[in-house]
Design a protein around this motif. Structure first.
Motif, PDB file in Angstrom:
ATOM      1  N   ASP A 292       0.091   7.575 -14.239  1.00 47.82           N
ATOM      2  CA  ASP A 292      -1.177   8.275 -14.112  1.00 47.82           C
ATOM      3  C   ASP A 292      -2.128   7.475 -13.243  1.00 47.82           C
ATOM      4  O   ASP A 292      -2.786   7.993 -12.356  1.00 47.82           O
ATOM      5  N   LEU A 293      -2.160   6.195 -13.528  1.00 46.91           N
ATOM      6  CA  LEU A 293      -3.035   5.330 -12.748  1.00 46.91           C
ATOM      7  C   LEU A 293      -2.730   5.428 -11.266  1.00 46.91           C
ATOM      8  O   LEU A 293      -3.611   5.651 -10.442  1.00 46.91           O
ATOM      9  N   THR A 294      -1.442   5.269 -10.955  1.00 46.77           N
ATOM     10  CA  THR A 294      -1.095   5.244  -9.536  1.00 46.77           C
ATOM     11  C   THR A 294      -1.353   6.586  -8.886  1.00 46.77           C
ATOM     12  O   THR A 294      -1.688   6.663  -7.721  1.00 46.77           O
ATOM     13  N   GLN A 295      -1.203   7.613  -9.673  1.00 49.22           N
ATOM     14  CA  GLN A 295      -1.450   8.933  -9.105  1.00 49.22           C
ATOM     15  C   GLN A 295      -2.891   9.018  -8.627  1.00 49.22           C
ATOM     16  O   GLN A 295      -3.186   9.529  -7.561  1.00 49.22           O
ATOM     17  N   ASP A 296      -3.771   8.497  -9.475  1.00 49.22           N
ATOM     18  CA  ASP A 296      -5.177   8.489  -9.090  1.00 49.22           C
ATOM     19  C   ASP A 296      -5.370   7.808  -7.754  1.00 49.22           C
ATOM     20  O   ASP A 296      -6.018   8.325  -6.849  1.00 49.22           O
ATOM     21  N   THR A 297      -4.768   6.631  -7.646  1.00 53.67           N
ATOM     22  CA  THR A 297      -4.980   5.887  -6.410  1.00 53.67           C
ATOM     23  C   THR A 297      -4.407   6.621  -5.230  1.00 53.67           C
ATOM     24  O   THR A 297      -4.972   6.592  -4.145  1.00 53.67           O
ATOM     25  N   THR A 298      -3.295   7.295  -5.447  1.00 54.81           N
ATOM     26  CA  THR A 298      -2.704   8.018  -4.316  1.00 54.81           C
ATOM     27  C   THR A 298      -3.665   9.056  -3.787  1.00 54.81           C
ATOM     28  O   THR A 298      -3.933   9.125  -2.599  1.00 54.81           O
ATOM     29  N   SER A 299      -4.165   9.838  -4.690  1.00 53.88           N
ATOM     30  CA  SER A 299      -4.992  10.935  -4.210  1.00 53.88           C
ATOM     31  C   SER A 299      -6.278  10.398  -3.582  1.00 53.88           C
ATOM     32  O   SER A 299      -6.803  10.969  -2.641  1.00 53.88           O
ATOM     33  N   LEU A 300      -6.738   9.288  -4.112  1.00 53.22           N
ATOM     34  CA  LEU A 300      -7.918   8.691  -3.502  1.00 53.22           C
ATOM     35  C   LEU A 300      -7.627   8.256  -2.077  1.00 53.22           C
ATOM     36  O   LEU A 300      -8.356   8.590  -1.147  1.00 53.22           O
TER      37      LEU A 300
ATOM     38  N   LYS B 142       0.841  -1.198   0.000  1.00 57.60           N
ATOM     39  CA  LYS B 142       0.000   0.000   0.000  1.00 57.60           C
ATOM     40  C   LYS B 142       0.880   1.253   0.000  1.00 57.60           C
ATOM     41  O   LYS B 142       0.661   2.180  -0.797  1.00 57.60           O
ATOM     42  N   ALA B 143       1.849   1.262   0.896  1.00 62.19           N
ATOM     43  CA  ALA B 143       2.735   2.430   0.955  1.00 62.19           C
ATOM     44  C   ALA B 143       3.499   2.572  -0.350  1.00 62.19           C
ATOM     45  O   ALA B 143       3.663   3.681  -0.867  1.00 62.19           O
ATOM     46  N   SER B 144       3.945   1.442  -0.894  1.00 62.74           N
ATOM     47  CA  SER B 144       4.724   1.491  -2.133  1.00 62.74           C
ATOM     48  C   SER B 144       3.916   2.151  -3.245  1.00 62.74           C
ATOM     49  O   SER B 144       4.441   2.941  -4.023  1.00 62.74           O
ATOM     50  N   GLU B 145       2.642   1.821  -3.296  1.00 60.22           N
ATOM     51  CA  GLU B 145       1.821   2.383  -4.370  1.00 60.22           C
ATOM     52  C   GLU B 145       1.758   3.901  -4.302  1.00 60.22           C
ATOM     53  O   GLU B 145       1.629   4.579  -5.325  1.00 60.22           O
TER      54      GLU B 145
ATOM     55  N   THR C 171       4.662   6.892  -8.099  1.00 63.40           N
ATOM     56  CA  THR C 171       4.559   8.024  -9.014  1.00 63.40           C
ATOM     57  C   THR C 171       5.753   8.947  -8.925  1.00 63.40           C
ATOM     58  O   THR C 171       6.392   9.263  -9.933  1.00 63.40           O
ATOM     59  N   ILE C 172       6.054   9.344  -7.699  1.00 62.69           N
ATOM     60  CA  ILE C 172       7.095  10.359  -7.531  1.00 62.69           C
ATOM     61  C   ILE C 172       8.452   9.802  -7.931  1.00 62.69           C
ATOM     62  O   ILE C 172       9.248  10.480  -8.588  1.00 62.69           O
TER      63      ILE C 172
ATOM     64  N   LEU D 191      11.149  -1.159  -2.618  1.00 64.75           N
ATOM     65  CA  LEU D 191       9.689  -1.063  -2.650  1.00 64.75           C
ATOM     66  C   LEU D 191       9.081  -2.390  -3.094  1.00 64.75           C
ATOM     67  O   LEU D 191       9.768  -3.254  -3.616  1.00 64.75           O
ATOM     68  N   HIS D 192       7.778  -2.487  -2.914  1.00 61.38           N
ATOM     69  CA  HIS D 192       7.053  -3.621  -3.467  1.00 61.38           C
ATOM     70  C   HIS D 192       7.241  -3.588  -4.986  1.00 61.38           C
ATOM     71  O   HIS D 192       7.059  -2.545  -5.595  1.00 61.38           O
ATOM     72  N   PRO D 193       7.604  -4.726  -5.594  1.00 64.86           N
ATOM     73  CA  PRO D 193       8.005  -4.685  -7.005  1.00 64.86           C
ATOM     74  C   PRO D 193       6.944  -4.079  -7.922  1.00 64.86           C
ATOM     75  O   PRO D 193       5.762  -4.384  -7.814  1.00 64.86           O
ATOM     76  N   ASN D 194       7.411  -3.224  -8.783  1.00 66.92           N
ATOM     77  CA  ASN D 194       6.546  -2.628  -9.785  1.00 66.92           C
ATOM     78  C   ASN D 194       7.251  -2.764 -11.127  1.00 66.92           C
ATOM     79  O   ASN D 194       8.341  -2.237 -11.317  1.00 66.92           O
ATOM     80  N   PRO D 195       6.637  -3.504 -12.054  1.00 64.92           N
ATOM     81  CA  PRO D 195       7.348  -3.861 -13.291  1.00 64.92           C
ATOM     82  C   PRO D 195       7.886  -2.651 -14.046  1.00 64.92           C
ATOM     83  O   PRO D 195       9.032  -2.665 -14.499  1.00 64.92           O
ATOM     84  N   LYS D 196       7.072  -1.597 -14.157  1.00 67.35           N
ATOM     85  CA  LYS D 196       7.518  -0.442 -14.943  1.00 67.35           C
ATOM     86  C   LYS D 196       8.736   0.217 -14.301  1.00 67.35           C
ATOM     87  O   LYS D 196       9.700   0.570 -14.968  1.00 67.35           O
TER      88      LYS D 196
END
Lengths: 124, 960
Positions: B861-869, B279-282, B286-287, B316-321
């Motif tokens: 962009d996707l993750t940014q959305d989730t962050t702000s949510l 959760k924290a990793s997500e 973005t940044i 961090l929790h692995p993120n492919p990109k």
């Protein structure tokens, strides 16, 4: 800080080490990874700047920290050289004190580093 | 030119009186500057010490003079001499009214004294006064001193004032106060546990300098207790965002990067917070992605940030990109000409392969280049990487390289490290017995004195047990190959003691097994060895025990033993040895030589190292004897716990126990010791005659009872003797405790070795394919290098099994090619670039053909959305400026439950996740029981052969 002949020119320690340990560290300045320490060094003309760090430190950032220190000294002394540091040892120390506390880099703005020192000079 | 400038400067200083500096000072500095040797410098400093001593002792020295003397003292100390005679003057100067003098005084004190020095107490008072000063520069000077001089005991004296200063109107004071609290936390976490909330508050300070400083204590706090600070992830991300968007004052820019040092610190913190937390990793993705994209790989500082980003991504929790972006950055590092960048690239790679091992394959050639680079630091770093990526498929190549490197270096610290890593890897991944033995031989030969003695015992155990296969033929083949290689090696001079011990032991156990070598040949060799190392009692002890084994095997086999004259003289020499241990071994050897085959067979069974020794704790075989004694009127046994304290007073151990429980003085006289039941079994008397009912019996007891153990075995094979506890049950309490002979292998489990051999022989076919691929891309690479690459990186994912014999074969060719490639590279390598960069750093990194960040964007962009949510109100990501952000955060911070954090900080102690990780892994591999048993084994053996005064337990080797 050590010059080309390995002579110490300025030394600050953030964990107390006795004289023996210090000597051992300083005389083997060419080692880059020495025991549990890592020594990051950078050479400016005849002067080597050595920073001993632990294993978790970002070496490149430390290398740039050295440069920042040199830039700061340069701004203060104007075209800084070894003799400036030798004649004004205490000022070089003061600058380092402003930049590093408890072994952490705390201040990286040159003006913030120098303003207390300049104020102090004016005052006395 | 340089000199002209210096002369000009000197002239300028001379004319101005050197800013109030005297001619004397200038001369001193000049003479120090001109020295060409340490001895010359020492002479000058010693002369200076004399001058200063006389000057400082004279009264009425003007203040400005004193300042100069202090600085000269600093030189004395800095150049490695003792300036303690002047410390008190530094202390005095801290009282001065003049700010510059005061600060110089503080500086000198902080440089001279450590926090436990006696003079500190004199300064605490001054510090207290200065902390209250109206002049903020004085307060700053005092706070600097606080950071260097206040120890755990003096913290309470200044703490209230420091806390007050956290709200000072000057940002410099706030910053230094934060750091003073940080120092208190470092020294005594408990002392400031109730003040942790202040750090959170200062994170929201209007001044970026204070905020930046606050990151240091927060980093430490988060390191010890991640969970209490998860709520700050959003704040840190926001700050980092603002920093990256250049919202900080221009003065924080460094080489066109916005506050890079703050960015790096924040990335470090975020990687702690996001580690193992999806959760924290997500919230962080973005940044980090943004920063990687924006990064400037042409400057050192840009690369420093990039490197920190890679470190962050790998924790961090692995993120492919992000992983892809990180891998890209690594490849840029590795392709660079700068050694520094390649070093960082290797380091980053070793971090990243933990989460995506396949990355290493892309960079195999670059890694090999680094391995063969003349730069030692780079080489070591690369070995570290290889160590982390060792698998059973590449262990031979890697260990081979490591050993060669180990032989080539002199630094014993690093040699030890490499040796122990070789051993570890060899034990973990050994593809075959032969290879293992050969590897261990090499390690022992070159670094035997440096490796842990456990390793030697491990090796002996391994030879004794084989690799856990049921096939006895393989085991005996292993042993005979060990014997053979040892017979070859043992003549060499300067073999380390540990290795000689192993050799003696193996020759004693297996030298004559298989009938290839005659007893007289082996014993002759052993005698030579003992004579060649006549100063090493340990080796001699091992040698004589080995002789004993060989002779008794001969006797047991019914052959006539003829003792070589040199053996005879060796034994005679040892009979008169100063070492009681050697003496006793020699006597035992003599005693055994006088026994018949039947007895010897029982005492020294052939190849019995691996047999479990069952121990009868209840000593049931003695029941009849006890019964008989009782019938004859002996006193029944009273358990320890039921005996009175007075009775036990003769026993050291019990007495200690008693003292700890009662802590009272005894006023009665000591009782006369009562004779107790003899602990000796009748059959043992023929070996060592023991006078009954005497003190001597007690001292000899352990030895005799062990011999009785083996000889009582002769009587009834079912009854076995458990020896610990003997002392407590029978006999008068002892003066010395016999060490419990839970010797060696009774807990060793053989099947554990199966794991060693399990994953052997992973096919190299895939590796070949990989190397062909890369050949297509880069035609100019020599095939030898590619082969090496293939053997290092090949086929991790393929787990087809092959016979170990085939992998043996390939290893040979690999070794061969490795050598070749080494030569090839040496000739083709350009002269090594210097590690240090004098000028501006310039890296020739070409931009990648496809921009990975473009691909990244969609995800970001996707993750940014989730962050702000997820962040809700606090995550006011579009905060217009810095201060408003901080205001936001302070609101959220204050509403937090501080009490819970405080307690959790209190309870947390130390860090060290990563170090334990390794050992845990090891334990998983080996099984906890085995490890424990081995340690015990090693300990017991060591005790058994060390000639300490306490009952040298000589038959340990036999039992073990």
């Amino acid at each position: 800080m050590v010059n080309k002949q390995g002579q110490t020119r300025l030394a600050q320690y953030y964990e107390y080490l006795n004289l023996e340990e210090r000597r051992a560290l300083e005389e083997q300045c060419s080692f880059v990874e020495h025991r549990n320490y890592k020594v990051v060094y950078r050479r400016y003309a005849s002067l080597f700047f050595l920073v001993g760090v632990d294993n978790e430190e970002n070496e490149l950032a430390i290398l740039e920290f050295i440069h920042l220190l040199v830039e700061t000294m340069d701004r203060h002394f104007g075209n800084v050289c070894e003799l400036d540091i030798m004649f004004h040892l205490e000022k070089a120390h003061f600058m380092l004190e402003e930049m590093v506390m408890n072994g952490c880099l705390v201040e990286t703005s040159k003006s913030s580093i120098l303003s207390p020192i300049q104020l102090m000079e004016k005052a006395s | 030119m340089e000199q002209l400038k210096t002369i000009g400067r000197e002239l300028a200083m001379g004319s101005q009186g050197g800013f109030g500096q005297s001619k004397e000072f200038l001369d001193l500095i000049k003479s120090i500057g001109e020295t060409r040797s340490k001895a010359e410098e020492d002479r000058i400093v010693l002369r200076e010490i004399e001058t200063l001593k006389s000057r400082l002792s004279s009264p009425n020295t003007p203040k400005f003079k004193l300042k100069e003397y202090l600085i000269r003292l600093l030189y004395v100390e800095m150049l490695g001499h003792d300036a303690s005679f002047g410390y008190i003057h530094a202390v005095k100067m801290t009282h001065d009214e003049n700010l510059l003098l005061k600060r110089t005084g503080y500086l000198a004190v902080t440089l001279f004294l450590n926090e436990d020095h006696d003079l500190i107490i004199l300064i605490v008072n001054t510090i207290q006064k200065d902390l209250k000063s109206d002049n903020y520069l004085v307060v700053c000077a005092a706070l600097n001193a606080v950071c260097r001089l206040i120890n755990e005991e003096t913290i309470p004296a200044v703490l209230p004032q420091v806390v007050e200063l956290l709200g000072h109107q000057k940002e410099t004071v706030r910053k230094k106060a934060v750091m003073a609290l940080h120092r208190f936390y470092q020294r005594a976490p408990g002392s400031v546990s109730h003040l942790i909330s202040n750090f959170r508050k200062r994170l929201c300070d209007n001044d970026p300098g204070v905020m930046g400083a606050t990151l240091c204590p927060l980093f430490d706090l988060i390191m010890t207790d991640v969970d209490s600070y998860k709520d700050l992830v959003v704040s840190f991300v926001n700050i980092l965002k603002q920093v990256a968007e250049r919202r900080l004052p221009k003065s924080y820019d460094y080489h066109q990067m916005p506050a890079p040092f703050v960015q790096i610190k924040l990335l470090k913190i975020l990687s702690l917070l996001g580690s193992g937390d999806k959760k924290a990793s997500e919230q962080i993705y973005t940044i980090v992605g943004d920063i990687i994209r924006k990064s400037d790989s042409t400057s050192n500082i840009g690369n420093a940030i990039l490197y920190e980003c890679i470190c962050c991504v790998s924790s961090l929790h692995p993120n492919p990109k992000l992983l892809e972006a990180a891998a890209d950055a690594i490849s840029k590092f590795l392709k660079s000409d700068s050694h520094n960048l390649r070093y960082l690239g290797i380091d980053a790679l070793s971090r990243l392969i933990k989460i995506s091992p396949e990355i290493a394959e892309q960079h195999q050639l670059a890694v090999i280049d680094c391995l063969e680079d003349p730069d030692d630091t780079l080489k070591r770093k690369t070995f570290e990487l290889l160590y982390k990526m060792t698998k059973s498929s590449n262990v031979e190549v890697i260990v081979d390289r490591m050993i060669n490197y180990m032989i080539s270096i002199n630094d014993s610290h690093y040699k030890t490290e490499i040796a122990s890593r070789c051993v570890e890897l060899a034990e973990q991944f050994a593809p075959s017995n032969r290879w293992f033995i050969q590897t261990m031989n090499k390690v022992f030969e070159h670094a035997g004195d440096l490796v842990n003695s456990k390793v030697a015992h491990n090796l002996m155990r391994l030879i004794a047990e084989g690799f856990g296969e049921d096939d006895d033929a393989v085991d005996s083949q292993l042993r005979s190959s060990a014997v053979e290689s040892y017979l070859q090696i043992m003549g060499e001079p300067k073999l380390p003691s540990a290795f000689l011990q192993v050799i003696c032991w193996v020759l004693g156990e297996y030298g004559t097994a298989g009938g290839k070598y005659s007893a007289s040949y082996i014993t002759g060799k052993l005698c030579d060895l003992a004579e060649a190392h006549s100063t090493d009692d340990l080796v001699k002890a091992y040698a004589v025990t080995a002789l004993m084994k060989i002779y008794s095997f001969e006797i047991a086999a019914g052959r006539k033993v003829d003792i070589l004259p040199e053996c005879q003289s060796l034994i005679e020499e040892m009979l008169a040895s100063h070492s009681t241990d050697l003496q006793q071994r020699a006597y035992e050897l003599q005693a055994i030589l006088g026994l018949d085959a039947h007895a010897v067979k029982k005492i020294m069974p052939v190849d019995s190292t691996c047999e479990d020794i069952e121990i009868d704790k209840n000593l049931s075989f003695l029941d009849g004897y006890v019964q008989q004694s009782l019938e004859n009127g002996a006193q029944p046994y009273i358990p320890d716990s039921e005996r009175s304290g007075m009775y036990n007073i003769n026993n050291f151990k019990n007495q200690e126990d008693l003292e700890s429980s009662t802590h009272a003085l005894r006023f009665e006289a000591y009782e006369i010791p009562k004779p107790s039941l003899p602990p000796v079994v009748a059959s043992s008397t023929e070996l060592v005659p023991v006078p009954e009912l005497s003190y001597v019996a007690d001292i000899l007891q352990p030895t005799t009872s062990i011999t009785s153990a083996s000889s009582s075995d002769a009587g009834s094979s079912d009854l076995k003797l458990r020896l610990d506890g003997v002392q407590r049950k029978w006999g008068r309490p002892n003066y010395s405790t016999p060490e419990p002979p839970k010797s060696s292998n009774n807990t060793v489990k053989i099947q554990n070795e199966a794991t060693l051999h399990d994953s052997v022989g992973i096919s190299n076919s895939k590796a070949r394919v990989v190397s062909y691929d890369s050949r297509k891309q880069q035609v100019e690479i020599p095939p030898e290098k590619q082969k090496l690459a293939a053997s290092l990186f090949g086929g991790a994912s393929k787990s087809e099994r092959r016979h170990s014999s085939s992998s043996q074969k390939t290893s040979k060719t690999q070794n061969h090619t490795a050598d070749k490639s080494h030569v090839a590279v040496k000739t083709s390598q350009p002269p090594p670039p210097d590690l240090m960069d004098l000028g501006e750093p310039s890296s020739n990194i070409s931009a990648p053909s496809i921009d990975p960040f473009k691909q990244l964007e969609g995800l970001l962009d996707l993750t940014q959305d989730t962050t702000s949510l997820s962040t809700g109100g606090v995550g006011a990501t579009e905060a217009p400026d810095f201060s408003s952000l901080f205001a936001d955060m302070s609101l959220s911070a204050q509403s937090d439950d501080f009490a819970s954090q405080v307690s959790s900080v209190n309870s947390s102690n130390g860090l060290g996740g990563s170090t334990t990780e390794r050992s845990i892994q090891q334990q998983l591999n080996k099984g906890p029981n085995l490890k424990e048993a081995l340690e015990k084994d090693a300990l017991v053996r060591q005790l058994g052969v060390t000639p300490s005064g306490q009952n040298p337990n000589l038959f340990k080797d036999l039992l073990g």
